[in-house]
Design an enzyme around this catalytic site. Sequence first.
Site, PDB file in Angstrom:
ATOM      1  N   GLU A  84      -0.178  -8.453   3.878  1.00  0.00           N
ATOM      2  CA  GLU A  84       1.277  -8.409   4.019  1.00  0.00           C
ATOM      3  C   GLU A  84       1.681  -7.626   5.264  1.00  0.00           C
ATOM      4  O   GLU A  84       0.855  -6.986   5.910  1.00  0.00           O
ATOM      5  CB  GLU A  84       1.893  -7.736   2.782  1.00  0.00           C
ATOM      6  CG  GLU A  84       1.428  -6.277   2.635  1.00  0.00           C
ATOM      7  CD  GLU A  84       2.035  -5.565   1.441  1.00  0.00           C
ATOM      8  OE1 GLU A  84       2.268  -6.213   0.401  1.00  0.00           O
ATOM      9  OE2 GLU A  84       2.269  -4.346   1.559  1.00  0.00           O
ATOM     10  N   HIS A 139       5.600  -5.553   6.776  1.00  0.00           N
ATOM     11  CA  HIS A 139       6.993  -5.182   6.480  1.00  0.00           C
ATOM     12  C   HIS A 139       7.450  -4.182   7.520  1.00  0.00           C
ATOM     13  O   HIS A 139       6.630  -3.643   8.267  1.00  0.00           O
ATOM     14  CB  HIS A 139       7.121  -4.607   5.067  1.00  0.00           C
ATOM     15  CG  HIS A 139       5.943  -3.784   4.622  1.00  0.00           C
ATOM     16  ND1 HIS A 139       5.671  -2.558   5.145  1.00  0.00           N
ATOM     17  CD2 HIS A 139       4.940  -4.048   3.747  1.00  0.00           C
ATOM     18  CE1 HIS A 139       4.572  -2.074   4.586  1.00  0.00           C
ATOM     19  NE2 HIS A 139       4.086  -2.967   3.741  1.00  0.00           N
ATOM     20  N   HIS A 169       3.720   2.840   6.152  1.00  0.00           N
ATOM     21  CA  HIS A 169       3.012   3.435   5.016  1.00  0.00           C
ATOM     22  C   HIS A 169       2.260   4.673   5.483  1.00  0.00           C
ATOM     23  O   HIS A 169       1.681   4.685   6.554  1.00  0.00           O
ATOM     24  CB  HIS A 169       1.919   2.495   4.485  1.00  0.00           C
ATOM     25  CG  HIS A 169       2.365   1.390   3.612  1.00  0.00           C
ATOM     26  ND1 HIS A 169       3.242   1.542   2.575  1.00  0.00           N
ATOM     27  CD2 HIS A 169       1.999   0.091   3.591  1.00  0.00           C
ATOM     28  CE1 HIS A 169       3.408   0.378   1.973  1.00  0.00           C
ATOM     29  NE2 HIS A 169       2.661  -0.532   2.578  1.00  0.00           N
ATOM     30  N   HIS A 191      -1.595  -5.927   7.092  1.00  0.00           N
ATOM     31  CA  HIS A 191      -2.602  -5.015   6.539  1.00  0.00           C
ATOM     32  C   HIS A 191      -3.128  -5.492   5.190  1.00  0.00           C
ATOM     33  O   HIS A 191      -2.440  -6.217   4.464  1.00  0.00           O
ATOM     34  CB  HIS A 191      -2.053  -3.592   6.436  1.00  0.00           C
ATOM     35  CG  HIS A 191      -0.792  -3.464   5.620  1.00  0.00           C
ATOM     36  ND1 HIS A 191       0.438  -3.834   6.109  1.00  0.00           N
ATOM     37  CD2 HIS A 191      -0.569  -3.015   4.367  1.00  0.00           C
ATOM     38  CE1 HIS A 191       1.364  -3.598   5.189  1.00  0.00           C
ATOM     39  NE2 HIS A 191       0.778  -3.116   4.111  1.00  0.00           N
ATOM     40  N   CYS A 235      -0.219   6.548  -1.682  1.00  0.00           N
ATOM     41  CA  CYS A 235       0.623   5.906  -0.675  1.00  0.00           C
ATOM     42  C   CYS A 235       2.054   6.403  -0.860  1.00  0.00           C
ATOM     43  O   CYS A 235       2.621   6.296  -1.945  1.00  0.00           O
ATOM     44  CB  CYS A 235       0.570   4.387  -0.826  1.00  0.00           C
ATOM     45  SG  CYS A 235       1.618   3.513   0.348  1.00  0.00           S
TER      46      CYS A 235
HETATM   47 MN    MN Z   1       2.222  -2.671   2.485  1.00  0.00          MN
END
Ligand code: MN
Length: 151
Positions: free
Chosen positions: A65, A67, A71, A105, A119
């Site tokens: 994915e 975005h 992170h 990633h 995370c």
């Molecule tokens: Mn992610």
Amino acid sequence: MSKSKSAVLSCDNFSWDGVEKKIYKTETDNFRDIHRYTLLGDEHSELNSETRYFEIQPDGYSSLEYHRHPHSVVIIRGSGSVILNDELHSIQSFDVVYIGPETIHQFHADNGEELGFICVVDRYRDRPSIPDDDQIRNTIRSEKILKKIRK
Ligand code: MN
């Protein structure tokens, strides 16, 4: 906004007091053998971030994915690897991973043991997108990584 009480969540062998083990995601199914534990989530809405623990069983992987939100990841159990666009990195406990905006990633527990990581993400964030074949081809040139990705 009400403030939640300060607290300690005691941990016993990667299980935290009052924290449920949940399936990783409900919107997609492009992942394998991964669970999510929300350590500090909605009940601490005065935090601008959420703190989660993810655990991938051997041979499992997270969704491929990307975005806008970044992170912050700290590995705390086992080892494996992470794909960051056209790079593949081996990772092990206490390594720190920064995943910048728009980076494709995927985490893999590909070292014969589980891969567990904390995370931290913004509470308000965009939804992950799944890269299509064109985006993958334009971003990832490495044959090794193209073979490794699971989608
Ligand atoms: Mn992610």
